[in-house]
Design a protein around this motif. Sequence first.
Motif, PDB file in Angstrom:
ATOM      1  N   ASP A  80     -97.594  50.761 -56.623  1.00  0.00           N
ATOM      2  CA  ASP A  80     -97.360  49.384 -57.052  1.00  0.00           C
ATOM      3  C   ASP A  80     -96.003  49.201 -57.715  1.00  0.00           C
ATOM      4  N   HIS A 117     -98.964  48.842 -48.075  1.00  0.00           N
ATOM      5  CA  HIS A 117    -100.392  48.749 -47.743  1.00  0.00           C
ATOM      6  C   HIS A 117    -100.789  49.824 -46.740  1.00  0.00           C
ATOM      7  N   GLY A 157     -96.051  45.577 -58.069  1.00  0.00           N
ATOM      8  CA  GLY A 157     -97.335  44.941 -57.812  1.00  0.00           C
ATOM      9  C   GLY A 157     -97.833  45.234 -56.409  1.00  0.00           C
ATOM     10  N   CYS A 158     -99.140  45.101 -56.208  1.00  0.00           N
ATOM     11  CA  CYS A 158     -99.747  45.313 -54.892  1.00  0.00           C
ATOM     12  C   CYS A 158     -99.779  43.979 -54.158  1.00  0.00           C
ATOM     13  N   ARG A 159     -98.690  43.683 -53.476  1.00  0.00           N
ATOM     14  CA  ARG A 159     -98.531  42.385 -52.832  1.00  0.00           C
ATOM     15  C   ARG A 159     -98.941  42.466 -51.369  1.00  0.00           C
ATOM     16  N   ARG A 160     -99.491  41.370 -50.877  1.00  0.00           N
ATOM     17  CA  ARG A 160     -99.978  41.331 -49.502  1.00  0.00           C
ATOM     18  C   ARG A 160     -98.843  41.406 -48.491  1.00  0.00           C
ATOM     19  N   THR A 161     -97.718  40.764 -48.797  1.00  0.00           N
ATOM     20  CA  THR A 161     -96.598  40.735 -47.864  1.00  0.00           C
ATOM     21  C   THR A 161     -95.581  41.849 -48.114  1.00  0.00           C
ATOM     22  N   GLY A 162     -95.807  42.680 -49.097  1.00  0.00           N
ATOM     23  CA  GLY A 162     -94.876  43.759 -49.400  1.00  0.00           C
ATOM     24  C   GLY A 162     -95.299  45.067 -48.767  1.00  0.00           C
ATOM     25  N   LYS A 216     -90.607  44.082 -55.046  1.00  0.00           N
ATOM     26  CA  LYS A 216     -91.027  43.889 -56.425  1.00  0.00           C
ATOM     27  C   LYS A 216     -92.246  44.749 -56.732  1.00  0.00           C
TER      28      LYS A 216
END
Length: 374
Positions: free
Chosen positions: A86, A122, A114-119, A112
């Motif tokens: 993250d 995953h 954080g566990c972002r959906r578009t980053g 950035k």
Amino acid sequence: MYLLNSTVQPPTAIHGAVSGSFTRKEATELVVWRGTSWIELLEITNTPQGTRMRTICDQDTFSVIRRLARISIPGMETDCLVVVSDSGVLVIIKFDPKHKRFTRHFSHTYGKSGCRRTGPGHLLAVDPGSRAFATSGLERTRLVYIIDLSSPDEAESSCATVRSPIEENRPGQVTVAMKFLHSQVKPTFVTIEHEFALKDLNNHHHVDIKKNNRTVVCANEVEVGVNGVSRVCSVEVETGAYDIMPMVNGSFALFTESSIQIFEYKDKKIILQDTIDFKKLITSSDQPYFQDEDGQVWKLTDSLSLDPIDSQKTLYQCICRIQDNLVFTASLSCPHQLHVIEDHLDNLTKWIAIDALQNHSPLLSAVVSKKKRG
């Protein structure tokens, strides 16, 4: 001022495991990922009491690990780990025998924290030949890294370097799975992508992927020489496809809601070889083994048949094959076990537990069934 961090009880739940030689050449070792941030290096040795697991080091990464994979960088005698977390940084770490801990070998900031959906972060996949690796977000963003074998700094350093990532973004698609294939001339990875219209995102907060959309399996080739990625071909599959298991011969198994489909990538085409009826959900897999939702472990043979494995029926968080005769399983509620694989004359394969790690994971839910007696 000096700050001291001390963990009274390290986490015991294991979310993933990879095998390799991390401390010395030709060593049989295992790295497990505990909790959200804890990694532990285990050495598998032969003792008078039998084959046992011994802890070499365990350390806290102070992050939320999203994916972890093994990579063998040319020029290095030991294997390394690719870790995405993250923090928004992809790192390659290697074991330092002097300090007995993992240290950073390469890092790249891709977004950035954080566990972002578009980053990216995953999904993570590594080429079996260690020529490239890729990470993808659930939507849109995908990065491909190429191992540079002819680096100008090769005379100064004894190992290859990692090039700047290639952006292979896919807007309007949800990437469900991503795996590299074996026995390919060029590094090739396949993905399961659910396509949806971009206008749906503007009109609705929730997008129904199964409605008027399609699911495709795509083959992507990494051009190492020209530093590029090309989308070679795609084939439409069932909407319920959710996972990929590469096979040693270059083909791959596609898990769907109603079957297991065997595909072959040949001459820049994805060809369907066979379909096996299997209507149970696959919870964990490591070629050629996988487990269904009932706890039964299966082996997908070279003849494209399913052979049941005689083992303890408990749900595994992950399955990691270490050698031809050793496999490690991380359980959700029972102890994590090291098994030896034994083949019997009646064509039955058994997993026999020879060592175990404690698992003190809490019970999160339970169902009590009341039955009338008599």
